[in-house]
Design an enzyme around this catalytic site. Structure first.
Site, mmCIF file in Angstrom:
data_model
loop_
_atom_site.group_PDB
_atom_site.id
_atom_site.type_symbol
_atom_site.label_atom_id
_atom_site.label_comp_id
_atom_site.label_asym_id
_atom_site.label_seq_id
_atom_site.Cartn_x
_atom_site.Cartn_y
_atom_site.Cartn_z
ATOM 1 N N GLU A 1 135.522 7.867 -108.607
ATOM 2 C CA GLU A 1 136.843 8.192 -108.063
ATOM 3 C C GLU A 1 136.787 9.572 -107.422
ATOM 4 O OE1 GLU A 1 141.495 8.369 -109.599
ATOM 5 O OE2 GLU A 1 139.908 8.963 -110.982
ATOM 6 N N LYS B 1 144.858 2.357 -105.671
ATOM 7 C CA LYS B 1 145.094 2.492 -107.113
ATOM 8 C C LYS B 1 146.541 2.128 -107.456
ATOM 9 C CE LYS B 1 144.396 5.955 -110.791
ATOM 10 N NZ LYS B 1 143.989 7.356 -111.020
ATOM 11 N N CYS C 1 139.941 4.212 -112.318
ATOM 12 C CA CYS C 1 140.222 5.163 -113.400
ATOM 13 C C CYS C 1 141.354 4.728 -114.339
ATOM 14 C CB CYS C 1 140.499 6.541 -112.797
ATOM 15 S SG CYS C 1 140.319 7.909 -113.991
#
Length: 271
Positions: free
Chosen positions: A41, A113, A154
């Site tokens: 990330e 995300k 993440c």
């Protein structure tokens, strides 16, 4: 068997320097026989000072790290899964975007995300990702050298519904690039990665940021490859940046799914 490479990285506040690191990693991965490289990330910029970072947040077409990765992928004939880049979105806010690049440098998949990291830690650290980033809405999976590859980023790791959706897409592997904080990493990183691999009966490939960064933060590292049974195939540790290699075995996926057919046995639960 498919050979893959992971880049464990200590990204800084200069995108050009980070672009050079990624390009070198692509070269090293290709020379090592990998079919695809996974990066963490925020491979292009890791800067908690959003005023300073703003000057480097550009549209996808102008991002130097993406350009370097695409060029290097084409030159060396290797796929690259860019864990994520901070990019300008359609509105006022940015997007945290994962990009899958094929061996000719073409972008074949994008994932923004979904889950925003808005937390206050006991260490005094406070993070409000939603103040700067627009969350994504789509579950994304694409064909790749490791089979069907699901994309996540993440903090998504903490939300089983996303991984259930990727499981329904019959993903063979799921990328979980990360910049985990040291406290949360020590507490939850390994156990959550192993759980997600078991739930999806798929490999989990988690390239991570590591060490002390130019913006003052510290990330946990321990880039992992976990097999569908939950066994750790690779752990890069929590100290050093660099490249490591692992093998993805399609037969292992089939073996686990035949022994424990949880995906086939899944039923809808009504509340």
């Amino acid at each position: 068997m498919t050979r893959i490479a992971l880049l464990q990285m200590t990204a800084g506040i200069d995108p050009e320097e980070n672009a050079a690191v990624v390009a070198e990693a692509v070269t090293e991965a290709a020379l090592g026989g990998a079919k695809i490289l996974f990066t963490p990330e925020m491979s292009g910029l890791l800067d908690r000072d959003r005023v300073r970072a703003a000057q480097h947040i550009v549209p996808e077409t102008d991002n130097p790290v993406l350009a370097a990765a695409r060029t290097s992928a084409d030159i060396h004939g290797i796929w690259v899964a860019i864990g994520s880049l901070a990019l300008k979105g359609d509105g006022e806010k940015w997007v945290n975007r994962s990009l899958l690049i094929d061996d000719s440098g073409r972008i074949v998949a994008r994932y923004d995300k979904i889950h925003m990291f808005d937390v206050d830690l006991s260490t005094g650290e406070s993070w409000r990702e939603s103040n700067a980033y627009t969350p994504g809405k789509k579950v994304v999976a694409a064909d790749s050298p490791v089979g069907k590859l699901g994309l996540s980023i993440c903090y998504d790791l903490r939300f089983p519904a996303l991984f259930e959706a990727l499981g329904r897409k019959s993903c063979d592997a799921i990328a979980v690039p990360a910049a985990f904080t040291a406290p949360t990493g020590k507490a939850h990183w390994h156990i959550l990665q192993r759980a997600r691999a078991i739930e999806a009966s798929a490999y989990v490939i988690a390239a991570a940021q590591v060490g002390k960064h130019a913006d003052g933060r510290e990330t946990y590292g321990h880039s992992l490859v976990v097999d569908p049974w939950g066994d750790i195939v690779l752990d890069m540790g929590g100290s050093d940046a660099g490249i490591a290699f692992a093998e993805i075995d399609p037969a292992r996926i089939a073996e686990v799914r035949s022994q424990l057919p949880s995906l086939a046995n899944r039923r809808e639960i009504s509340m």
